[in-house]
Write a protein that holds these residues in place. Sequence first.
Motif, PDB file in Angstrom:
ATOM      1  N   ALA A 121       0.819  -1.218   0.000  1.00  0.00           N
ATOM      2  CA  ALA A 121       0.000   0.000   0.000  1.00  0.00           C
ATOM      3  C   ALA A 121       0.849   1.262   0.000  1.00  0.00           C
ATOM      4  O   ALA A 121       1.961   1.290   0.522  1.00  0.00           O
ATOM      5  CB  ALA A 121      -0.915  -0.002   1.223  1.00  0.00           C
ATOM      6  N   ASP A 122       0.291   2.305  -0.590  1.00  0.00           N
ATOM      7  CA  ASP A 122       0.903   3.635  -0.601  1.00  0.00           C
ATOM      8  C   ASP A 122       0.224   4.580   0.381  1.00  0.00           C
ATOM      9  O   ASP A 122       0.820   5.541   0.842  1.00  0.00           O
ATOM     10  CB  ASP A 122       0.810   4.250  -2.003  1.00  0.00           C
ATOM     11  CG  ASP A 122       1.543   3.429  -3.034  1.00  0.00           C
ATOM     12  OD1 ASP A 122       0.928   3.080  -4.053  1.00  0.00           O
ATOM     13  OD2 ASP A 122       2.729   3.115  -2.814  1.00  0.00           O
ATOM     14  N   PRO A 141      -2.997  -4.707  11.140  1.00  0.00           N
ATOM     15  CA  PRO A 141      -1.559  -4.787  11.419  1.00  0.00           C
ATOM     16  C   PRO A 141      -1.016  -3.455  11.945  1.00  0.00           C
ATOM     17  O   PRO A 141      -1.611  -2.395  11.739  1.00  0.00           O
ATOM     18  CB  PRO A 141      -0.941  -5.135  10.068  1.00  0.00           C
ATOM     19  CG  PRO A 141      -1.988  -4.857   9.053  1.00  0.00           C
ATOM     20  CD  PRO A 141      -3.321  -4.885   9.733  1.00  0.00           C
ATOM     21  N   GLU A 142       0.120  -3.523  12.608  1.00  0.00           N
ATOM     22  CA  GLU A 142       0.732  -2.314  13.168  1.00  0.00           C
ATOM     23  C   GLU A 142       1.130  -1.353  12.046  1.00  0.00           C
ATOM     24  O   GLU A 142       1.660  -1.768  11.019  1.00  0.00           O
ATOM     25  CB  GLU A 142       1.963  -2.686  13.988  1.00  0.00           C
ATOM     26  CG  GLU A 142       2.590  -1.489  14.662  1.00  0.00           C
ATOM     27  CD  GLU A 142       3.751  -1.859  15.566  1.00  0.00           C
ATOM     28  OE1 GLU A 142       4.428  -0.941  16.044  1.00  0.00           O
ATOM     29  OE2 GLU A 142       3.971  -3.061  15.781  1.00  0.00           O
ATOM     30  N   VAL A 143       0.866  -0.072  12.252  1.00  0.00           N
ATOM     31  CA  VAL A 143       1.258   0.975  11.319  1.00  0.00           C
ATOM     32  C   VAL A 143       2.555   1.572  11.864  1.00  0.00           C
ATOM     33  O   VAL A 143       2.542   2.378  12.800  1.00  0.00           O
ATOM     34  CB  VAL A 143       0.153   2.051  11.180  1.00  0.00           C
ATOM     35  CG1 VAL A 143       0.596   3.162  10.242  1.00  0.00           C
ATOM     36  CG2 VAL A 143      -1.139   1.412  10.694  1.00  0.00           C
ATOM     37  N   TRP A 148       5.358   4.916   7.788  1.00  0.00           N
ATOM     38  CA  TRP A 148       4.152   5.678   7.495  1.00  0.00           C
ATOM     39  C   TRP A 148       4.206   7.042   8.177  1.00  0.00           C
ATOM     40  O   TRP A 148       4.580   7.148   9.334  1.00  0.00           O
ATOM     41  CB  TRP A 148       2.909   4.932   7.978  1.00  0.00           C
ATOM     42  CG  TRP A 148       2.710   3.636   7.269  1.00  0.00           C
ATOM     43  CD1 TRP A 148       3.114   2.402   7.686  1.00  0.00           C
ATOM     44  CD2 TRP A 148       2.092   3.450   6.006  1.00  0.00           C
ATOM     45  NE1 TRP A 148       2.772   1.465   6.752  1.00  0.00           N
ATOM     46  CE2 TRP A 148       2.136   2.080   5.713  1.00  0.00           C
ATOM     47  CE3 TRP A 148       1.483   4.313   5.093  1.00  0.00           C
ATOM     48  CZ2 TRP A 148       1.606   1.547   4.543  1.00  0.00           C
ATOM     49  CZ3 TRP A 148       0.955   3.785   3.931  1.00  0.00           C
ATOM     50  CH2 TRP A 148       1.021   2.422   3.667  1.00  0.00           C
ATOM     51  N   LYS A 149       3.775   8.058   7.428  1.00  0.00           N
ATOM     52  CA  LYS A 149       3.708   9.418   7.974  1.00  0.00           C
ATOM     53  C   LYS A 149       2.245   9.855   7.973  1.00  0.00           C
ATOM     54  O   LYS A 149       1.545   9.729   6.963  1.00  0.00           O
ATOM     55  CB  LYS A 149       4.538  10.372   7.119  1.00  0.00           C
ATOM     56  CG  LYS A 149       4.498  11.800   7.612  1.00  0.00           C
ATOM     57  CD  LYS A 149       5.300  12.720   6.729  1.00  0.00           C
ATOM     58  CE  LYS A 149       5.201  14.130   7.262  1.00  0.00           C
ATOM     59  NZ  LYS A 149       5.796  15.105   6.365  1.00  0.00           N
ATOM     60  N   GLU A 172       0.536   8.318   4.647  1.00  0.00           N
ATOM     61  CA  GLU A 172       1.239   8.085   3.396  1.00  0.00           C
ATOM     62  C   GLU A 172       2.514   7.324   3.687  1.00  0.00           C
ATOM     63  O   GLU A 172       3.187   7.610   4.682  1.00  0.00           O
ATOM     64  CB  GLU A 172       1.565   9.423   2.722  1.00  0.00           C
ATOM     65  CG  GLU A 172       1.253   9.443   1.258  1.00  0.00           C
ATOM     66  CD  GLU A 172       1.350  10.855   0.705  1.00  0.00           C
ATOM     67  OE1 GLU A 172       2.452  11.432   0.738  1.00  0.00           O
ATOM     68  OE2 GLU A 172       0.307  11.370   0.270  1.00  0.00           O
ATOM     69  N   ARG A 173       2.828   6.372   2.820  1.00  0.00           N
ATOM     70  CA  ARG A 173       4.040   5.587   3.002  1.00  0.00           C
ATOM     71  C   ARG A 173       5.267   6.476   2.772  1.00  0.00           C
ATOM     72  O   ARG A 173       5.309   7.231   1.812  1.00  0.00           O
ATOM     73  CB  ARG A 173       4.076   4.406   2.060  1.00  0.00           C
ATOM     74  CG  ARG A 173       5.311   3.528   2.244  1.00  0.00           C
ATOM     75  CD  ARG A 173       5.321   2.343   1.311  1.00  0.00           C
ATOM     76  NE  ARG A 173       4.365   1.330   1.686  1.00  0.00           N
ATOM     77  CZ  ARG A 173       4.525   0.474   2.705  1.00  0.00           C
ATOM     78  NH1 ARG A 173       5.586   0.542   3.450  1.00  0.00           N
ATOM     79  NH2 ARG A 173       3.597  -0.432   2.945  1.00  0.00           N
ATOM     80  N   THR A 174       6.244   6.382   3.655  1.00  0.00           N
ATOM     81  CA  THR A 174       7.480   7.144   3.491  1.00  0.00           C
ATOM     82  C   THR A 174       8.570   6.301   2.835  1.00  0.00           C
ATOM     83  O   THR A 174       9.450   6.828   2.178  1.00  0.00           O
ATOM     84  CB  THR A 174       8.003   7.653   4.844  1.00  0.00           C
ATOM     85  OG1 THR A 174       8.215   6.540   5.727  1.00  0.00           O
ATOM     86  CG2 THR A 174       7.026   8.632   5.469  1.00  0.00           C
ATOM     87  N   GLN A 175       8.491   4.974   3.018  1.00  0.00           N
ATOM     88  CA  GLN A 175       9.453   4.074   2.372  1.00  0.00           C
ATOM     89  C   GLN A 175       8.852   2.689   2.245  1.00  0.00           C
ATOM     90  O   GLN A 175       8.002   2.302   3.023  1.00  0.00           O
ATOM     91  CB  GLN A 175      10.762   4.024   3.137  1.00  0.00           C
ATOM     92  CG  GLN A 175      10.630   3.601   4.586  1.00  0.00           C
ATOM     93  CD  GLN A 175      11.939   3.680   5.343  1.00  0.00           C
ATOM     94  OE1 GLN A 175      12.985   3.942   4.780  1.00  0.00           O
ATOM     95  NE2 GLN A 175      11.869   3.450   6.632  1.00  0.00           N
TER      96      GLN A 175
END
Length: 176
Positions: A121-122, A141-143, A148-149, A172-175
């Motif tokens: 996921a993005d 699941p753990e974020v 994630w930001k 939003e995914r950071t990496q």
Amino acid sequence: NDTATTEIYTLSLHDALPISINQKRGIGYQNKLLYWLPNDLKRFKALTTGHTIIMGRHTFESLPKGALPNRRNVVLSRQELHFEGAECFHTLADALHTCKEDEEVFIIGGATLYTEALPLADRLYLTEVDDEQAPADAFFPEVSPELWKEKSRECHPTDEKHLYSYSFVDYERTQK
């Protein structure tokens, strides 16, 4: 190739139908939602209408009226099944390969599918409920804050229609 899939699609995880998560990441109990939040239902509809939604078989079977209108409904099942108003695939990868380039795809549950899809996921669109007492047997699941930001947070107090305070939180995914 799953790497190509993550580059082609904007895969979003959204709380299912909608599923809200509590402070312990609980999302369901005995194949039912933990919370009924009308504003969360409205947000879910606004986000997913006109898009593809992918869900597991149990999530589909829990929908009170079957396939959700004005969306492409995709159900994942290991069995050869037919669901009225939905397409069925055996794997998430098979389902994603049928999506168009740059299509926003929403994963709407259940817990096993969230765990499988989270690394792809993005974006995450979550509703975080201020409660930790409701019994749960299914969990999101753990974020991880390393991956994630938080992009936005909209907080809502309790009212006559919402027994718990809650927040709409977009990540939003950071990496990868």
